[in-house]
Write an enzyme that holds these catalytic residues in place. Structure first.
Site, short mmCIF file in Angstrom:
data_model
loop_
_atom_site.label_atom_id
_atom_site.label_comp_id
_atom_site.label_asym_id
_atom_site.label_seq_id
_atom_site.Cartn_x
_atom_site.Cartn_y
_atom_site.Cartn_z
N ASP A 6 57.28 -49.38 62.55
CA ASP A 6 57.21 -48.35 61.65
C ASP A 6 58.59 -48.11 60.96
OD1 ASP A 6 56.41 -45.65 60.74
OD2 ASP A 6 57.67 -44.72 62.25
N ASP A 61 58.02 -44.43 67.03
CA ASP A 61 58.79 -43.55 67.85
C ASP A 61 57.61 -42.91 68.79
OD1 ASP A 61 56.80 -41.70 66.38
OD2 ASP A 61 58.40 -41.21 65.21
N ASP A 81 53.12 -41.89 66.00
CA ASP A 81 52.47 -43.17 65.67
C ASP A 81 51.56 -43.56 67.14
OD1 ASP A 81 53.70 -43.99 63.64
OD2 ASP A 81 55.65 -44.38 64.82
#
Length: 640
Positions: free
Chosen positions: A346, A535, A539
């Site tokens: 991400d 994180d 997610d």
């Protein structure tokens, strides 16, 4: 007790081994140097009783616990284990020596039986020491469990109670030097807190009024009053302790193989040893020779090196990782992580700091008005970009607006006839606003007021300092790197180019990330292992869907601990490449131990069966190989 000192049990066993070794050496040297050996001290048919009695004392001192374990396990139906093999081999050697002595032949077996148990205990001690050393690697993590909490009562008195009895909303007092027992928010005081046990960071963190603090940290300098936000069972310390305590239950394929291997292997070698003693004995009538060979066969066949060193290697790997604030939920994930070759990241908060800041306002002469309107629209949003806009505006934000979130576009703020649009190009186009596009690397927030375009804000995120080096190291390890982001194509391309990523996917909604990971999982080659790094909060679904989920900065995040397989307690990407190196070294040592142990044992088993190897070589084949494998496993705990 000092961190690297021996435990009481280790010291006790070491003393027992040393005492037994000294006694054994005295007897052994006397037996080999005296004319006729110890049996020659007395004459007659019972001369063997003297060396038997002396060696039996050494045998019982060094092996009483092995005998007891074998008897206890047999009583519980667990017959074929290493204790059983040791007892059969050594008691058989004693019986053989008694038989040879009683029949007037040269006594052989007393010294070897004692040597087998003596060196077996040396191997057990090394195992205990190595396990203790690995356990001490995570002892600081286990020491984070709080013993008590100082709760401030309504009358300002302080009650010392168990942390499990503290309720959400209670105010607790934490004095300098005490552990913070529960998660909460500082309501009074300024201090430094030590988070080393959780994150591996040596530098303390400064906290003040309004700062979030988590359980398990140590208050260093000043008294703090903390309002509790989570009960103990939901606190960070409880989640982490549960994770560490359950890690041993997640077995790797190598460990499961060794467990099954030992289950079938031990009964088979016992049957082979019995056949080795009986069949040639019947044919040659030389029972003494073939029983001795069978006993040597039993000694070397004990699977100690594999049964001990393989789990120890994984335990040492998990311990080494925890020393750097990397929590691995089980040896199966450590084993799988060694094979990981596709890393999906991400962007925001993972590859970047997530510290958004306004880098440009267009037009500059209307910057105050643009900021004011944007702050009104973004005031209630928790999105990092919205928070950066609000924090940048220094004036008082007007209230009374009805705020409507338009998915994937922005926010509409309405108050009577007063309408503010704050969002991306899509929001402007959907409302028929004629606007001037802004160029720049970052997220552009367009602002319109009552149907007229006012201006735009360029909000940029900073890359983490270690991102580029970590991506480079992973690529050098043969790994593919991919970035998923909700940012537009141009921003994503700029970040990907700067970091040297293999691929990127831009303009993704949160649900699209799950779909992209699912596509990547379907497209991967057999043997590929896909890791998603996020994180751990937004997610969580992607972390759970991937082969291995890695949560960044897991401190204080329940979702990180629950959804991921590996938790990096410190918000630092270098933990990924470090964990990869630990996994690679662990698996290398596991493979070395497996092949070395099997090769040496098979060779000595064959030599024992043909009478070429005596019981002394069999002792090396068992205990010597086990000690070497254990020492090799301890290398996992080296500095990285």
């Amino acid at each position: 007790m000092k961190k690297n000192s021996l435990s009481r049990k280790e010291r006790k066993n070491l003393i027992r081994i040393v005492v037994s070794l000294v006694l054994f050496l005295v007897l052994f040297v006397s037996d080999k140097t005296l004319t006729g050996g110890l049996a020659g001290v007395f004459s007659g048919n019972l001369s063997w009783v003297f060396p038997f009695a002396l060696y039996l004392v050494v045998y019982l001192i060094i092996g009483y616990d092995v005998l007891w374990k074998a008897i206890r396990n047999i009583a519980h139906g667990q017959v074929f284990d290493e204790n059983f093999l040791m007892c059969v081999a050594t008691l058989g050697a004693f019986a053989l020596a008694i038989y040879r002595g009683a029949t007037g032949r040269e006594i052989e077996g007393f010294d070897e039986a004692c040597a087998v148990l003596l060196f077996y205990q040396v191997g057990e001690w090394f195992q205990s020491y190595a396990t203790g050393k690995s356990r001490r690697s995570i002892s600081s993590l286990m020491d984070i469990r709080p013993d008590y909490a100082n709760v401030i009562r309504p009358d300002n008195s302080v009650a010392v109670i168990d942390p499990t009895e503290v309720q959400v909303g209670d105010t607790i007092l934490v004095n300098p030097g005490e552990k913070i027992p529960l998660d909460g928010v500082v309501v009074e005081g300024i201090s430094s807190v030590d988070t080393k046990a959780l994150t591996g960071e040596s530098l303390p963190r400064e906290v003040t009024y309004g700062s979030d603090v988590i359980s398990g940290c140590v208050n260093l300098t000043s008294q703090l009053k903390i309002s509790v936000t989570k009960e103990f069972y939901d606190s960070t310390v409880s989640k982490i302790l549960e994770l560490v305590e359950n890690a041993s239950e997640q077995k790797s394929r190598a460990e499961n193989f060794i467990t099954k291997f030992a289950k079938y292997y031990t009964p088979v070698v016992c049957c082979v040893a019995l056949l080795l003693a009986v069949i040639p004995g019947l044919i040659t009538s030389d029972w003494s020779t073939w029983i001795y060979r069978a006993l040597s066969f039993l000694v070397v066949s004990c699977p100690c090196a594999l049964v001990i060193s393989i789990p120890l290697s994984f335990f040492a790997g998990i311990g080494a990782a925890s020393r750097y604030g990397i929590l691995i939920k089980g040896s199966n994930y450590l084993e799988q992580f060694d094979k990981a070759n596709v890393f999906v990241f991400d962007k925001t908060g993972t590859l970047t700091k997530g510290n958004f800041a306004i880098s440009q306002i267009v037009p500059v002469d209307r910057s105050d008005e643009i900021l004011r309107l944007a702050a009104i629209a973004e005031r209630d949003s928790n999105h990092p970009i919205a928070r950066s806009v609000v924090s940048c505006y220094q004036g008082e934000i007007e209230e009374g607006y009805t705020l409507t979130n338009v998915a994937g576009a922005g926010i509409v703020a309405e108050k009577g006839d007063d309408v503010i649009l704050c969002g991306n190009e899509k929001l402007m186009e959907e409302n028929g606003i004629s606007f001037v596009r802004t160029d720049g690397i970052g997220t552009v927030v367009y602002v319109a007021h009552n149907g007229l375009f006012v201006g735009s804000l360029l909000v940029s995120d900073q890359l983490k300092s270690e991102s580029k080096s970590v991506i480079s190291e992973l690529k050098n390890m043969g790994c593919k790197t991919i970035m998923l982001t909700g940012d537009n194509e141009r921003i994503a391309q700029s970040v990907a180019k700067e970091l040297g990523l293999n691929e990127f996917k831009a303009s993704l909604m949160p649900q699209n990330k799950v779909e992209e990971v699912q596509k990547l999982l379907q497209q991967k080659q057999p043997g590929d292992v896909l890791c998603f790094v996020g994180d751990g909060i937004n997610d969580a679904p992607v972390l759970m869907r991937s082969d291995i989920g890695i949560a960044m900065g897991g401190v204080g995040s329940d979702a990180a601990i629950e959804a991921s397989d590996i938790v990096l307690m410190k918000d630092d990407l270098t933990g990924i490449s470090l964990a990869k190196r630990i996994a690679r070294k662990t698996m290398s040592i596991v493979k070395q131990n497996i092949w070395f142990s099997i090769a040496v044992k098979v060779a000595i088993l064959i030599l024992s069966a043909f009478g070429i190897a005596n019981m002394w070589l069999a002792v090396f084949g068992d205990v010597g190989v086990a000690v070497l494998a254990i020492l090799n496993a301890m290398r996992v705990n080296s500095t990285y």
